[in-house]
Scaffold this motif. Structure first.
Motif, mmCIF file in Angstrom:
data_model
loop_
_atom_site.group_PDB
_atom_site.id
_atom_site.type_symbol
_atom_site.label_atom_id
_atom_site.label_comp_id
_atom_site.label_asym_id
_atom_site.label_seq_id
_atom_site.Cartn_x
_atom_site.Cartn_y
_atom_site.Cartn_z
ATOM 1 N N UNK A 151 34.509 46.068 42.071
ATOM 2 C CA UNK A 151 34.370 45.711 40.661
ATOM 3 C C UNK A 151 35.482 46.299 39.812
ATOM 4 N N UNK A 152 35.254 46.303 38.512
ATOM 5 C CA UNK A 152 36.161 46.936 37.562
ATOM 6 C C UNK A 152 37.616 46.526 37.673
ATOM 7 N N UNK A 153 38.484 47.520 37.573
ATOM 8 C CA UNK A 153 39.929 47.306 37.545
ATOM 9 C C UNK A 153 40.451 46.677 38.840
ATOM 10 N N UNK A 154 39.901 47.079 39.983
ATOM 11 C CA UNK A 154 40.359 46.500 41.262
ATOM 12 C C UNK A 154 40.093 45.002 41.293
ATOM 13 N N UNK A 155 38.899 44.607 40.840
ATOM 14 C CA UNK A 155 38.561 43.185 40.842
ATOM 15 C C UNK A 155 39.433 42.425 39.855
ATOM 16 N N UNK A 156 39.604 42.979 38.651
ATOM 17 C CA UNK A 156 40.429 42.315 37.638
ATOM 18 C C UNK A 156 41.837 42.099 38.164
ATOM 19 N N UNK A 157 42.432 43.125 38.744
ATOM 20 C CA UNK A 157 43.799 43.016 39.265
ATOM 21 C C UNK A 157 43.878 41.958 40.361
ATOM 22 N N UNK A 158 42.893 41.920 41.247
ATOM 23 C CA UNK A 158 42.915 40.937 42.332
ATOM 24 C C UNK A 158 42.819 39.516 41.781
ATOM 25 N N UNK A 159 41.891 39.294 40.860
ATOM 26 C CA UNK A 159 41.729 37.950 40.302
ATOM 27 C C UNK A 159 43.003 37.513 39.582
ATOM 28 N N UNK A 160 43.604 38.421 38.821
ATOM 29 C CA UNK A 160 44.804 38.068 38.063
ATOM 30 C C UNK A 160 46.029 37.879 38.960
#
Length: 113
Positions: free
Chosen positions: A21-30
């Motif tokens: 979740x969090x920052x790791x997920x955001x970075x992966x999606x982006x």
């Protein structure tokens, strides 16, 4: 087992970052999908809701895989619910995920029929 292909790596990254979740997920999606920053917000909101409600996911089985598409049956830790996840990956570098679909798995898909 998850195949050692671009699609297989994307699947493992999807699950790992979903669970983090969090920052790791955001970075992966982006960075690893074609959704970019503009499309990330909706995905991240939905992911957060599913993670909170059903818990982390593990890969149960990979019923089909090709160079550009992989399908997995996943199981959520908190509720035991099974999902049917399909990822489509661009077959040329940098192998970005072009489509992600997660839905409830049917009883036949869970059993592997």
């Amino acid at each position: 087992a998850v195949p050692d292909t671009a699609a297989g790596k994307a699947l493992q990254e999807f699950v790992d970052t979903f669970n983090a979740g969090g920052e790791k997920r955001r970075a992966w999606v982006e960075e690893r999908t074609t959704n970019g920053k503009d499309g990330a917000a909706g995905i991240l909101k939905q992911d957060g809701e599913v993670l909170n409600q059903h818990g982390a996911m593990t890969i149960v089985r990979v019923p089909s895989s090709s160079a550009g598409t992989i399908t997995a049956v996943v199981r959520h830790e908190k509720t035991g619910a099974h999902g049917h996840l399909t990822l489509t990956v661009d077959t040329s570098a940098p192998y970005k995920v072009t489509n992600m679909q997660l839905r409830a798995a049917t009883p036949e898909e869970i059993k592997g029929l």
